[in-house]
Scaffold this motif. Structure first.
Motif, short mmCIF file in Angstrom:
data_model
loop_
_atom_site.label_atom_id
_atom_site.label_comp_id
_atom_site.label_asym_id
_atom_site.label_seq_id
_atom_site.Cartn_x
_atom_site.Cartn_y
_atom_site.Cartn_z
N ILE A 17 0.83 -1.20 0.00
CA ILE A 17 0.00 0.00 0.00
C ILE A 17 0.87 1.25 0.00
O ILE A 17 1.96 1.26 0.60
N GLU A 18 0.39 2.29 -0.70
CA GLU A 18 1.14 3.56 -0.78
C GLU A 18 0.23 4.73 -0.40
O GLU A 18 -0.99 4.61 -0.42
N LEU A 19 0.86 5.86 -0.13
CA LEU A 19 0.12 7.07 0.22
C LEU A 19 -0.86 7.45 -0.89
O LEU A 19 -2.00 7.85 -0.63
N SER A 20 -0.43 7.30 -2.15
CA SER A 20 -1.26 7.70 -3.29
C SER A 20 -2.51 6.83 -3.46
O SER A 20 -3.38 7.17 -4.25
N ILE A 27 -12.56 3.64 -0.92
CA ILE A 27 -13.67 3.06 -1.70
C ILE A 27 -13.71 1.54 -1.52
O ILE A 27 -14.77 0.95 -1.27
N VAL A 28 -12.56 0.89 -1.64
CA VAL A 28 -12.54 -0.58 -1.56
C VAL A 28 -12.94 -1.05 -0.16
O VAL A 28 -13.75 -1.97 -0.01
N LEU A 29 -12.40 -0.40 0.87
CA LEU A 29 -12.71 -0.83 2.24
C LEU A 29 -14.16 -0.53 2.63
O LEU A 29 -14.72 -1.19 3.51
N ALA A 30 -14.78 0.45 1.95
CA ALA A 30 -16.20 0.73 2.21
C ALA A 30 -17.07 -0.45 1.81
O ALA A 30 -18.20 -0.57 2.28
N GLY A 31 -16.53 -1.34 0.97
CA GLY A 31 -17.26 -2.56 0.61
C GLY A 31 -17.19 -3.61 1.69
O GLY A 31 -17.87 -4.64 1.63
N LEU A 32 -16.35 -3.37 2.70
CA LEU A 32 -16.19 -4.29 3.84
C LEU A 32 -16.93 -3.78 5.06
O LEU A 32 -17.68 -4.52 5.70
N THR A 33 -16.73 -2.48 5.38
CA THR A 33 -17.31 -1.92 6.60
C THR A 33 -17.25 -0.40 6.54
O THR A 33 -16.84 0.17 5.53
N THR A 34 -17.63 0.24 7.64
CA THR A 34 -17.59 1.70 7.73
C THR A 34 -16.13 2.16 7.81
O THR A 34 -15.38 1.68 8.66
N VAL A 35 -15.76 3.05 6.93
CA VAL A 35 -14.39 3.59 6.96
C VAL A 35 -14.34 4.86 7.82
O VAL A 35 -13.37 5.08 8.54
N GLY A 36 -15.37 5.67 7.75
CA GLY A 36 -15.39 6.91 8.53
C GLY A 36 -14.66 8.03 7.82
O GLY A 36 -14.02 7.81 6.80
N PRO A 37 -14.71 9.23 8.40
CA PRO A 37 -14.15 10.42 7.73
C PRO A 37 -12.64 10.55 7.95
O PRO A 37 -12.15 11.58 8.42
N ILE A 38 -11.91 9.53 7.62
CA ILE A 38 -10.46 9.55 7.83
C ILE A 38 -9.81 10.56 6.87
O ILE A 38 -10.20 10.65 5.70
N THR A 39 -8.84 11.32 7.38
CA THR A 39 -8.14 12.30 6.54
C THR A 39 -6.88 11.69 5.95
O THR A 39 -6.36 10.68 6.45
N LEU A 40 -6.39 12.35 4.90
CA LEU A 40 -5.12 11.90 4.30
C LEU A 40 -4.00 11.95 5.32
O LEU A 40 -3.13 11.07 5.35
N CYS A 41 -4.04 12.96 6.19
CA CYS A 41 -3.01 13.10 7.23
C CYS A 41 -3.01 11.89 8.17
O CYS A 41 -1.96 11.33 8.48
#
Ligand SMILES: CC(=O)SCCNC(=O)CCNC(=O)[C@H](O)C(C)(C)COP(=O)(O)OP(=O)(O)OC[C@H]1O[C@@H](n2cnc3c(N)ncnc32)[C@H](O)[C@@H]1OP(=O)(O)O
Length: 161
Positions: A17-20, A27-41
């Motif tokens: 996995i990379e920062l980019s 998007i992909v993990l939203a197909g598994l569960t709630t990702v939440g409002p995670i920021t790039l930081c």
């Protein structure tokens, strides 16, 4: 001896996995569960943390290993998965691999990419010296993991907060 040998189909590649990958990973993990409002930081801080945790007896290897399958034509993330390698006291200071957060983008399901990421992570676990690799899953996915050479063993228990 390994039960699997990963064969990557034409048009796809696997890498760490990379920062980019940030937007695609959400998007992909939203197909598994709630990702939440995670920021790039925050995402960057997590990747940096993962890259700071090395195996006790193999300082060039990581405890957190998250890989993505890339569609080489669109350069997007088609699938993701993690193997976390736990250092134990038992089994003579053995290592256990934990497979976590497996998801295939809904547009790419049914193309054996789920099995590919499991085969790849399982081989990573074997190469890193794990004496076993385990995972928890929903009942509806038992058949999928059986296709990936995993057997039912024990019962998952949890307490939630
Ligand atoms: C440890 C964890 O993270 S558990 C969470 C797993 N992830 C999810 O539930 C997220 C949503 N689901 C997904 O992302 C996908 O549907 C996955 C990961 C479960 C499966 O990925 P796919 O790429 O669609 O599966 P893939 O094409 O590799 O299937 C491999 C084999 O398993 C079978 N299979 C796939 N899903 C299932 C299922 N739910 N039940 C039974 N068999 C299945 C396929 O038919 C195929 O069989 P075949 O080799 O005989 O043709």
């Amino acid at each position: 001896m390994s039960k699997t040998r990963t064969i990557i189909p034409n048009g796809f590649s696997i890498r760490k996995i990379e920062l980019s990958d940030f937007e695609d990973v959400k998007i992909v993990l939203a197909g598994l569960t709630t990702v939440g409002p995670i920021t790039l930081c925050t995402y960057e801080t997590i990747l940096n943390y993962w890259n700071s945790v090395k195996l006790m007896n193999k300082p060039s290897e990581y405890a957190y290993n998250t890989s993505v399958i890339i569609d080489d034509h669109t350069h997007t993330v088609a699938a993701i998965g993690t193997i976390f390698v736990e250092q134990k006291i038992i089994h003579d200071g053995g290592l256990v691999g934990h497979i976590e957060d497996i998801a295939v983008n809904s547009d790419y399901r049914g193309q054996k990419l789920g099995k590919l990421i499991i085969d790849y992570l399982s081989e990573q676990g074997e190469k890193l010296g794990c004496y076993k690799v385990i995972l928890d899953c929903d009942v509806k996915n038992v058949g999928f993991y059986e296709k990936c050479n995993y057997n039912q063993a024990g019962i998952e228990m949890q307490t939630r907060f």
